[in-house]
Scaffold this motif. Structure first.
Motif, PDB file in Angstrom:
ATOM      1  N   PHE A 135       7.878   2.985   8.158  1.00  0.00           N
ATOM      2  CA  PHE A 135       6.856   3.629   7.336  1.00  0.00           C
ATOM      3  C   PHE A 135       7.131   5.123   7.176  1.00  0.00           C
ATOM      4  O   PHE A 135       7.496   5.806   8.132  1.00  0.00           O
TER       5      PHE A 135
ATOM      6  N   PRO B 291      -0.352  10.735   8.120  1.00  0.00           N
ATOM      7  CA  PRO B 291      -0.924   9.582   8.833  1.00  0.00           C
ATOM      8  C   PRO B 291      -0.866   9.737  10.346  1.00  0.00           C
ATOM      9  O   PRO B 291       0.029  10.385  10.887  1.00  0.00           O
TER      10      PRO B 291
ATOM     11  N   LEU C 294      -1.720   3.117  11.366  1.00  0.00           N
ATOM     12  CA  LEU C 294      -2.096   2.018  10.483  1.00  0.00           C
ATOM     13  C   LEU C 294      -2.321   0.826  11.392  1.00  0.00           C
ATOM     14  O   LEU C 294      -1.515   0.563  12.277  1.00  0.00           O
TER      15      LEU C 294
ATOM     16  N   GLY D  83       0.813  -1.199   0.000  1.00  0.00           N
ATOM     17  CA  GLY D  83       0.000   0.000   0.000  1.00  0.00           C
ATOM     18  C   GLY D  83       0.845   1.245   0.000  1.00  0.00           C
ATOM     19  O   GLY D  83       2.068   1.210  -0.149  1.00  0.00           O
ATOM     20  N   ILE D  84       0.160   2.357   0.197  1.00  0.00           N
ATOM     21  CA  ILE D  84       0.799   3.669   0.271  1.00  0.00           C
ATOM     22  C   ILE D  84       0.282   4.354   1.520  1.00  0.00           C
ATOM     23  O   ILE D  84      -0.932   4.433   1.745  1.00  0.00           O
ATOM     24  N   VAL D  85       1.212   4.847   2.331  1.00  0.00           N
ATOM     25  CA  VAL D  85       0.854   5.580   3.537  1.00  0.00           C
ATOM     26  C   VAL D  85       0.321   6.947   3.120  1.00  0.00           C
ATOM     27  O   VAL D  85       0.849   7.578   2.201  1.00  0.00           O
ATOM     28  N   ASP D  86      -0.747   7.415   3.787  1.00  0.00           N
ATOM     29  CA  ASP D  86      -1.293   8.745   3.503  1.00  0.00           C
ATOM     30  C   ASP D  86      -0.261   9.823   3.818  1.00  0.00           C
ATOM     31  O   ASP D  86       0.718   9.587   4.536  1.00  0.00           O
TER      32      ASP D  86
ATOM     33  N   ASP E  40      -4.627   5.207   8.043  1.00  0.00           N
ATOM     34  CA  ASP E  40      -4.352   6.253   7.061  1.00  0.00           C
ATOM     35  C   ASP E  40      -3.473   5.712   5.940  1.00  0.00           C
ATOM     36  O   ASP E  40      -2.271   5.998   5.864  1.00  0.00           O
ATOM     37  N   LEU E  41      -4.087   4.891   5.077  1.00  0.00           N
ATOM     38  CA  LEU E  41      -3.358   4.267   3.991  1.00  0.00           C
ATOM     39  C   LEU E  41      -4.295   3.890   2.863  1.00  0.00           C
ATOM     40  O   LEU E  41      -5.506   3.865   3.025  1.00  0.00           O
ATOM     41  N   GLN E  42      -3.687   3.604   1.716  1.00  0.00           N
ATOM     42  CA  GLN E  42      -4.385   3.017   0.579  1.00  0.00           C
ATOM     43  C   GLN E  42      -3.776   1.632   0.388  1.00  0.00           C
ATOM     44  O   GLN E  42      -2.556   1.485   0.432  1.00  0.00           O
TER      45      GLN E  42
END
Length: 168
Positions: free
Chosen positions: A114, A64, A67, A58-61, A161-163
């Motif tokens: 992260f 953030p 997670l 994924g990708i961290v916002d 807070d991630l995708q």
């Protein structure tokens, strides 16, 4: 991990037992996941066993706070391993919850892996005595099993807070 099962109506299962990945091509899957939307809940086919691996990419916002993988609910379900990245403290907390009782929290890691607005790859490898957790190809820690029946570990939950870009 463990708890309720995801909504199976959201899964895209083909007749030959394959799933479509985000690019639409078929991929073999031991772990069946519906849409990759956070908060996320998915079923691990057959539960965990030594040699089985769960991959989360994924990708961290950009900004953030945390997670979480395997977070428990109210009333608490059994959770074999809960991972919580806390960005303000640069900690990766680990714990379990068995029969409503939380275990001793672990927090020691050699570095915080992260970075806001950056991709990540977490692999959780199930071995006989423990989970081995790798982040971006580097082993970060071991977490010894507190739930003895590994096949009962059949659900993954992800929040924060991630995708999510890929699960496997």
């Amino acid at each position: 991990m463990a708890g309720s099962v995801a909504d199976s109506d959201a899964a895209v299962k083909l007749d030959d037992g394959h799933l479509n990945n985000s690019l639409g091509s078929p991929v073999q899957a031991d772990v069946y996941f519906p849409r990759l939307i956070v908060p996320f809940c998915g079923h691990i086919k057959g539960g965990m066993r030594p040699g089985k691996k769960v991959l989360v990419m994924g990708i961290v916002d950009l900004n953030p706070e945390s997670l979480t993988c395997g977070d428990s609910e109210d009333p608490p379900a059994d959770v074999a391993i809960e991972l919580k990245a806390v960005f303000t403290d640069r900690q990766l907390l680990r714990n379990s919850c068995i029969s409503g009782e939380r275990g001793e929290e672990q927090s020691a890691i050699p570095y915080f892996p992260f970075i806001p607005d950056q991709p990540f790859r977490v692999e959780i490898l199930c071995e006989h005595p423990r989970f081995r957790v790798f982040v971006d190809g580097h082993q970060l820690f071991d977490f010894y099993h507190r739930i003895q029946t590994l096949s009962a570990i059949d659900t993954i939950k992800i929040n924060g807070d991630l995708q999510i870009t890929k699960l496997g």
